[in-house]
Design a protein around this motif. Structure first.
Motif, mmCIF file in Angstrom:
data_model
loop_
_atom_site.group_PDB
_atom_site.id
_atom_site.type_symbol
_atom_site.label_atom_id
_atom_site.label_comp_id
_atom_site.label_asym_id
_atom_site.label_seq_id
_atom_site.Cartn_x
_atom_site.Cartn_y
_atom_site.Cartn_z
ATOM 1 N N ARG A 74 1.021 -1.190 -0.067
ATOM 2 C CA ARG A 74 0.067 -0.081 0.185
ATOM 3 C C ARG A 74 0.786 1.070 -0.069
ATOM 4 O O ARG A 74 0.509 2.395 -0.621
ATOM 5 N N LEU A 75 1.727 1.349 0.776
ATOM 6 C CA LEU A 75 2.862 2.509 0.581
ATOM 7 C C LEU A 75 4.110 2.390 -0.080
ATOM 8 O O LEU A 75 4.301 1.096 -0.693
ATOM 9 N N PRO A 76 4.634 3.422 -0.884
ATOM 10 C CA PRO A 76 5.611 3.251 -1.776
ATOM 11 C C PRO A 76 6.968 2.304 -0.898
ATOM 12 O O PRO A 76 7.205 2.623 0.176
ATOM 13 N N GLY A 77 7.730 1.564 -1.745
ATOM 14 C CA GLY A 77 8.805 0.795 -1.157
ATOM 15 C C GLY A 77 8.424 -0.453 -0.411
ATOM 16 O O GLY A 77 7.294 -0.835 -0.661
ATOM 17 N N ASP A 78 9.473 -0.843 0.450
ATOM 18 C CA ASP A 78 9.293 -1.874 1.515
ATOM 19 C C ASP A 78 8.186 -1.440 2.558
ATOM 20 O O ASP A 78 7.818 -0.387 2.790
ATOM 21 N N GLN A 79 7.490 -2.534 2.955
ATOM 22 C CA GLN A 79 6.522 -2.266 4.140
ATOM 23 C C GLN A 79 6.899 -2.590 5.550
ATOM 24 O O GLN A 79 7.426 -3.745 5.559
ATOM 25 N N ASP A 80 6.944 -1.831 6.486
ATOM 26 C CA ASP A 80 7.891 -1.953 7.687
ATOM 27 C C ASP A 80 6.750 -1.693 8.723
ATOM 28 O O ASP A 80 5.858 -0.745 8.495
ATOM 29 N N LEU A 81 6.880 -2.230 9.820
ATOM 30 C CA LEU A 81 6.133 -1.932 10.940
ATOM 31 C C LEU A 81 6.915 -1.940 12.233
ATOM 32 O O LEU A 81 7.810 -2.757 12.388
ATOM 33 N N PHE A 82 6.676 -0.841 12.961
ATOM 34 C CA PHE A 82 7.459 -0.610 14.217
ATOM 35 C C PHE A 82 6.693 -1.230 15.271
ATOM 36 O O PHE A 82 5.555 -1.124 15.239
ATOM 37 N N ASN A 83 7.765 -1.698 16.155
ATOM 38 C CA ASN A 83 6.935 -2.602 17.145
ATOM 39 C C ASN A 83 7.018 -1.707 18.422
ATOM 40 O O ASN A 83 7.735 -1.845 19.301
ATOM 41 N N GLY A 84 5.865 -0.898 18.552
ATOM 42 C CA GLY A 84 5.765 0.001 19.588
ATOM 43 C C GLY A 84 4.590 0.990 19.437
ATOM 44 O O GLY A 84 4.019 0.867 18.669
ATOM 45 N N THR A 85 4.611 1.913 20.383
ATOM 46 C CA THR A 85 3.755 2.997 20.116
ATOM 47 C C THR A 85 4.210 4.280 19.623
ATOM 48 O O THR A 85 5.690 4.330 19.253
ATOM 49 N N MET A 86 3.501 5.141 19.149
ATOM 50 C CA MET A 86 4.132 6.385 18.479
ATOM 51 C C MET A 86 5.222 7.093 19.569
ATOM 52 O O MET A 86 6.048 7.645 19.011
ATOM 53 N N SER A 87 4.922 7.165 20.833
ATOM 54 C CA SER A 87 5.573 7.741 21.575
ATOM 55 C C SER A 87 6.981 6.917 21.705
ATOM 56 O O SER A 87 8.124 7.483 21.672
ATOM 57 N N GLN A 88 7.044 5.785 21.535
ATOM 58 C CA GLN A 88 8.073 4.839 21.596
ATOM 59 C C GLN A 88 8.931 4.958 20.450
ATOM 60 O O GLN A 88 10.105 5.130 20.331
ATOM 61 N N LEU A 89 8.330 5.314 19.224
ATOM 62 C CA LEU A 89 8.871 5.478 18.084
ATOM 63 C C LEU A 89 9.724 6.735 17.989
ATOM 64 O O LEU A 89 10.753 6.844 17.585
ATOM 65 N N ARG A 90 8.925 7.928 18.527
ATOM 66 C CA ARG A 90 9.584 8.978 18.619
ATOM 67 C C ARG A 90 10.772 9.231 19.455
ATOM 68 O O ARG A 90 11.952 9.528 19.018
ATOM 69 N N LYS A 91 10.814 8.212 20.454
ATOM 70 C CA LYS A 91 12.010 8.224 21.538
ATOM 71 C C LYS A 91 12.992 7.445 20.605
ATOM 72 O O LYS A 91 14.393 7.862 20.728
ATOM 73 N N TYR A 92 12.558 6.122 19.830
ATOM 74 C CA TYR A 92 13.641 5.664 19.228
ATOM 75 C C TYR A 92 14.361 6.480 18.075
ATOM 76 O O TYR A 92 15.491 6.506 18.032
ATOM 77 N N ALA A 93 13.526 7.289 17.298
ATOM 78 C CA ALA A 93 14.046 8.059 16.312
ATOM 79 C C ALA A 93 15.088 9.170 16.948
ATOM 80 O O ALA A 93 15.811 9.558 16.254
ATOM 81 N N ARG A 94 14.772 9.734 17.997
ATOM 82 C CA ARG A 94 15.680 10.961 18.540
ATOM 83 C C ARG A 94 16.693 10.245 19.477
ATOM 84 O O ARG A 94 17.637 11.089 20.010
ATOM 85 N N GLY A 95 16.869 9.092 19.539
ATOM 86 C CA GLY A 95 17.906 8.386 20.284
ATOM 87 C C GLY A 95 18.003 8.207 21.812
ATOM 88 O O GLY A 95 18.604 8.359 22.556
#
Length: 95
Positions: A74-95
């Motif tokens: 459905r989305l361009p490119g590979d299809q990926d799923l983060f294993n967590g919440t949006m706040s956990q994704l933000r924390k992961y992205a920011r290090g």
């Protein structure tokens, strides 16, 4: 391969202060590293497993950070799923 991964990881930590996510399939990890658990404690796992469910994890990992479940969709490119919440994704992205 383990020595190369170790060297690459140490260089990234030196340059960025962060351990890189390791992108692999369980099969590749088993064949190319002997299913080594050496990197699981510090490296997020980006698991490539194009199936209906994420399968077994490579040696040492208890969970995956990201699951690549398809090469197109459905989305361009590979299809990926983060294993967590949006706040956990933000924390992961920011290090």
């Amino acid at each position: 391969m383990r020595a190369w991964i170790r060297s690459f990881s140490q260089e990234l930590v030196r340059l960025t202060g962060r351990y890189p996510a390791l992108y692999t399939s369980t099969r590749w990890w088993r064949i190319c590293t002997g299913n080594s658990p050496e990197f699981a404690a510090k490296h997020p796992l980006w698991l490539a497993d194009w199936s209906n469910r994420a399968g077994p994890l490579p040696g040492g990992w208890r969970t995956r950070t990201i699951w690549q479940y398809a090469g197109k969709g459905r989305l361009p490119g590979d299809q990926d799923l983060f294993n967590g919440t949006m706040s956990q994704l933000r924390k992961y992205a920011r290090g």
